[in-house]
Design a protein around this motif. Structure first.
Motif, short mmCIF file in Angstrom:
data_model
loop_
_atom_site.label_atom_id
_atom_site.label_comp_id
_atom_site.label_asym_id
_atom_site.label_seq_id
_atom_site.Cartn_x
_atom_site.Cartn_y
_atom_site.Cartn_z
N ASP A 1 0.83 -1.21 0.00
CA ASP A 1 0.00 0.00 0.00
C ASP A 1 0.86 1.27 0.00
OD1 ASP A 1 -2.22 -1.53 0.02
OD2 ASP A 1 -2.60 -1.35 2.18
N TYR A 2 2.01 1.16 0.61
CA TYR A 2 2.88 2.34 0.74
C TYR A 2 4.31 1.98 0.39
CZ TYR A 2 -1.09 3.58 3.64
OH TYR A 2 -2.35 3.80 4.09
N THR B 1 -1.10 4.76 9.84
CA THR B 1 -2.21 4.29 9.01
C THR B 1 -3.50 4.31 9.82
OG1 THR B 1 -0.61 2.82 7.99
CG2 THR B 1 -2.91 2.42 7.46
N ASN C 1 -3.19 8.94 8.60
CA ASN C 1 -2.17 9.85 8.07
C ASN C 1 -1.60 9.33 6.75
OD1 ASN C 1 -2.62 11.07 10.48
ND2 ASN C 1 -0.60 10.65 11.35
N GLU C 2 -1.04 10.25 6.02
CA GLU C 2 -0.37 9.91 4.76
C GLU C 2 1.01 9.36 5.10
OE1 GLU C 2 0.71 8.96 1.55
OE2 GLU C 2 -1.25 9.94 1.35
N ASP D 1 3.57 7.88 3.34
CA ASP D 1 4.78 8.15 2.55
C ASP D 1 5.15 9.63 2.51
OD1 ASP D 1 5.27 5.51 1.94
OD2 ASP D 1 4.09 5.55 0.10
N GLN D 2 4.16 10.48 2.73
CA GLN D 2 4.38 11.93 2.63
C GLN D 2 3.85 12.63 3.86
OE1 GLN D 2 5.60 14.00 0.31
NE2 GLN D 2 6.25 12.41 -1.12
N ARG E 1 3.03 15.27 6.74
CA ARG E 1 2.84 16.72 6.60
C ARG E 1 4.14 17.46 6.96
NH1 ARG E 1 -1.07 17.20 11.94
NH2 ARG E 1 0.63 17.22 13.45
#
Ligand code: F6R
Length: 369
Positions: free
Chosen positions: A6-7, A350, A354-355, A357-358, A360
């Motif tokens: 997934d990531y 997850t 939250n994102e 791989d990137q 905030r």
């Protein structure tokens, strides 16, 4: 391109056994000696080195903190580790016999670049440990030892960190070999253990499901603390950094011995505290001390998440959650102990939506000071 994951971060965590093996490849000869000819600083010059100074940022800095234990133990050369962003501003004492090691995944981190430029201006030799071929930091250094992690896409560093550790161990052993300090059975044993460590990392990865479950159960917590001693202390710092950047949680790493000097006041009912336990073999004093640290925090209500070697039974009564890692020599333990912390942070991120791989506010390579 995420290879079914997934990531990128999950893919890169899974690639760690290969990254570690690739970083060792061709650097240990059949006789068990090191062949680091690619480090183009001559043996004569390396024999003169009387001080090692490591500069790096973030996760790479944590690799440097661990390297210090290995370098000083195997070479008896004093080693300092400094955040690259602080380095040149304190007018560090450097000379032609200082070896400065700049650790950087990207090879473009401005703080690290400015630190190495400063070191070269003082007449020191700079060795880069870097994951990116032809990037600025290795180009401006006297020599480079590349980590062979392959491209790291996720902002949070995982496989690059493990390979930075491997590279640091290789440099430490090489310096020991060249300087003739402490070279013998112990070192040959370490080299043998290093060449087996990729399989141990693989074994850790196969047992991560309970760690994921645990992480999901903590998704609504505000704070997680991390404790360690010896090389487990930088591992604790790294676990906390991963959690901050990915899960946006308040996370702090402490040297377990510092607890009583302040941080123990933070312990309250059900606060998750991750403890990295050193091997009960080897430095057993440290092991016993950390077991009493675990008792102390648990008596004050902490929810203890204990990372301990297989067969370490002393921790069992005090562990609310027990994460097992394979037995390794103490100095190499970070290679296996960090993996559950990466998985823990990734899964918590997850679970919190939250994102991964990137995260905030973060960029993969920080090219401003
Ligand atoms: C944390 C992370 C950062 C980097 C740091 C140094 O997961 O990725 O802390 O480790 O910015 O970057 P490099 O190694 O590219 O110099």
């Amino acid at each position: 391109e995420k290879g079914g994951y997934d990531y990128f971060m999950l893919k890169e965590i899974a690639e760690q056994p290969k990254a570690v093996a690739d970083t060792l490849l061709g650097r240990i000869d059949a006789g068990g000696s090191l062949t680091l000819d690619e480090v183009r600083i001559g043996a004569a010059e390396l024999r003169e080195v009387d001080k090692v100074v490591i500069v790096a940022c973030g996760t790479a800095f944590h690799a440097g903190l661990i390297a210090k234990y290995a370098i000083e133990h195997w070479t008896r050369i004093p080693c300092e580790v400094e955040l690259a962003s602080e380095f040149r501003y304190r007018d560090p004492i450097l000379g032609s016999r200082s070896l400065v090691i700049a650790i950087s995944q990207s090879g473009e981190t401005m703080d690290t670049l400015m630190a190495l430029r400063h070191a070269r201006e003082q007449g020191s030799k700079v060795l880069a440990i870097c994951n990116t071929n032809g990037s600025t930091i290795p180009r401006e250094s006297d020599a480079v030892l590349y980590t062979h992690a392959g491209p790291e896409v996720a902002v949070a560093s995982t496989k690059a960190f493990l390979t930075q550790l491997v590279a640091c161990y290789l440099v430490a052993l090489y310096l020991g070999q060249v300087q003739g300090t402490k070279w013998g059975d112990e070192i040959s044993a370490v080299i043998r253990d290093l060449s087996r460590i990729s399989a141990e990392v693989e074994r850790v990865l196969e047992t991560m499901e309970p760690v994921r479950e645990l992480a999901r159960s903590l998704a609504d917590k505000d704070t997680v603390l991390f404790l360690g001693r010896h090389v487990g202390y930088p591992v604790a710092l790294e676990g906390a950094l991963k959690l901050k950047e990915l899960a946006y949680m308040h996370a702090e790493g402490f040297a377990a011995g510092e607890l009583k000097h302040g941080p123990i006041a933070l312990i309250e009912e059900d606060l998750p505290v991750v403890v990295v336990v050193p091997s009960p073999r080897g430095r057993s004093v440290l092991h016993d001390k950390i077991v009493s640290n675990i008792q102390e925090i648990r008596a004050r209500g902490a929810r203890t998440i204990v990372i301990a070697e297989e067969g370490d039974e002393a921790v069992v009564p005090y562990a609310d959650h027990l994460i097992r890692i394979p037995a390794t020599p103490t100095l190499l333990q970070p290679l296996v102990a960090t993996v559950p912390l990466q998985v823990f942070a990734c899964e918590l991120a997850t679970a919190r939506g939250n994102e991964v791989d990137q995260p905030r506010n973060l960029a993969k390579s920080v090219t401003v000071e």
